[in-house]
Design an enzyme around this catalytic site. Sequence first.
Site, short mmCIF file in Angstrom:
data_model
loop_
_atom_site.label_atom_id
_atom_site.label_comp_id
_atom_site.label_asym_id
_atom_site.label_seq_id
_atom_site.Cartn_x
_atom_site.Cartn_y
_atom_site.Cartn_z
CD1 TRP A 139 40.62 -95.17 -3.64
CD2 TRP A 139 38.68 -94.10 -3.37
NE1 TRP A 139 40.35 -94.50 -4.81
CE2 TRP A 139 39.16 -93.83 -4.68
CE3 TRP A 139 37.47 -93.52 -2.98
CZ2 TRP A 139 38.47 -93.03 -5.58
CZ3 TRP A 139 36.79 -92.72 -3.88
CH2 TRP A 139 37.29 -92.48 -5.17
NE ARG B 151 40.01 -89.65 5.43
CZ ARG B 151 41.06 -88.83 5.51
NH1 ARG B 151 40.91 -87.64 6.05
NH2 ARG B 151 42.23 -89.19 5.06
#
Length: 696
Positions: A88, A33
């Site tokens: 992230w 991801r």
Amino acid sequence: MCGIFGYINYLVERDRGYILKTLVKGLKRLEYRGYDSSGCAVDGDEGEDFIMFKEVGNVSKLEASIKGSNVNKSTKFINHCAISHTRWATHGIPSPINCHPQRSDPHSEFIVVHNGILTNYRELRTVLESRGMVFESETDTECVAKLAKFIYDTTPGVDFTSLAKLVFRELEGAYALLIKSSHYPGEVVATRRGSPLIVGVKSEQKLKVDFVDVEFPEPAEGLPGTPKPTSLHPVFSNPATNGMLRGDKPDLLHRAQSRAFVSGEGVPGPIEYFFASDATPIIEYTKRVMFLEDDDIAHVRDGELHVHRLRREGGGSTTRTIETLEMEIASVMKGNYDHYMIKEICEQPDSLLNTMRGRVNFVNRLVTLGGLESYYDIIRKSRRLIFVACGTSYHSCVAVRPLFEELTNIPVVVELASDFVDRCPSVFRDDTFIFVSQSGETADSLLALQYTLENGALAIGVVNCVGSSISRKTHCGVHINAGPEICVASTKAYTSQYVALVLMALYLSRDSVSRLERRNEIIDGLAEIGEKVQETLHLNAAIKQTAIEQLINKDKMLIIGRGYHYATALEGALKVKEISYTHAEGVLAGELKHGVLALVDNDMPIVMLLPDDYNFPKAWNAFEQVRARGGKPIIITDKKLDNLEGFTIIKVPKTVDCLQGILNVIPFQLLSYWLAVKRGHNVDQPRNLAKSVTVE
């Protein structure tokens, strides 16, 4: 972007080492991801704070940190909640202090993992700092942990679900959250809004029912025997906060026994729960999953899973179904391949057959899409067909636009989701929107979908992930059935989207007698497409040689196509950019004279698509223009070309013109793969990119 994984065991004895290994394994399944750091948290020994591990870099660094620690891994737990996260960076650089879980205070009374972006975190932080809270990270997530502690400290006797409701009411933006607290041992709360969250259920005993009742709050006003509530926190109604931390009156929670998870004696049995951003880390343990809806609050306590709603309004169904995933663990493993990308490229003959399975009768030349049947007449009467997508999915829409125009005779528009959201263009009730997304969670596409629904248009979803937000929020849809795609760069999902959309065009033109011959030609082409993809894959060695000999030292590339192959040029350029980090531009051949020819010389790497179709004379003219200016392009074609000594020609099998793009894109997939491998890049997880783009 980011990944959440949580593991809860109840009446199932697990030692700390097993729990930590489960977390690490779950995070590894979520690596695709996209992330830049990771972390996890488990219970400490009795009377101790939570044990947290955080590392910048890949999950293997976190794993090494855990292995090298002196934490007692043999400590056993009969009831335990553990949470973990791949981050992230959006607020704050990748660093241990910014890694999740984020904590409320030095004793970690509340810890949080979070996917998404809180748009009002600055206001929250300002108010909490004014109340004496000291922040240690740059993240927006820390606000959630500190807000939870603030509410706990100022609300004696508050239970975990009530506290969570008060916290979640103050949050704006998109998020999925897991919260764990030392004040509520053995419990975890989770919620989502605009970011996916799935609950896996593993139990040796059969569940009594295959759903969980949604527990709505009872209105606080007018209930007999209940005092009129007052605002719990003075800061909630303080005018100085400008409405932030709103003074909503709390609803009284109605807590029922969770029917699915109790035995015949009315008590919960041994059970394990898995919370995750998607199904890939769950299927190793169970195929029984529940998809949370926006503003659901899932609460696990004493082996029972309860689903509450933040408010009485909204929420749709009064139950959340426990579904069975049609996915195998082998589908998310690399097997004997070096990378997921090459595995997924080579899976395309099978993935395309899976896309068509049960939908195409090749004998009678019929296409059936059951998911659209109830809306067939509405779609056929549409004013416009408007495709909305991002990235690779956008290219698949561009690829089939000419076919939809040809077969349906309905005006077709293809929109980039982010641009569509920025413009907020006119939407008519008799428009039909087709949202194409591999994950079904793409943030910009979801925003465009919401805008579409608010304007009353029909929305169709074309996704790969069953149970995703787009598949649930659209009126109807088509699953592409490509199987899990782990590599960030999309390959088999692109070709499956392509075929699924071709099937849709064929389906919508089923009543057109004048187009019967053309439809039959395309269906016959689809019958052979798997074999021809396999034949194209045999070019792997030649393409590898081309990449090494001609392109390995180049830092730029032009890819030129026309007609159906403009989309192929765009997708090929994207693959080269994503994986090999080479600047590449997909160019429409008809636009060469409008500026691009200025870049052509004998040093510019060029790939030209010259298929044998109705556009060949025009495409050949573009080739001659490039050759006249010293260009020496690599040619991808299905046609026998003479008098081209000295040119590299990649000859692919020939199929129907509207399907040729499926075959022609494969050389670009292989070309970008070998360039990346030979340059030593991380093929499956290219820098700065994420598989599921769940934030704007």
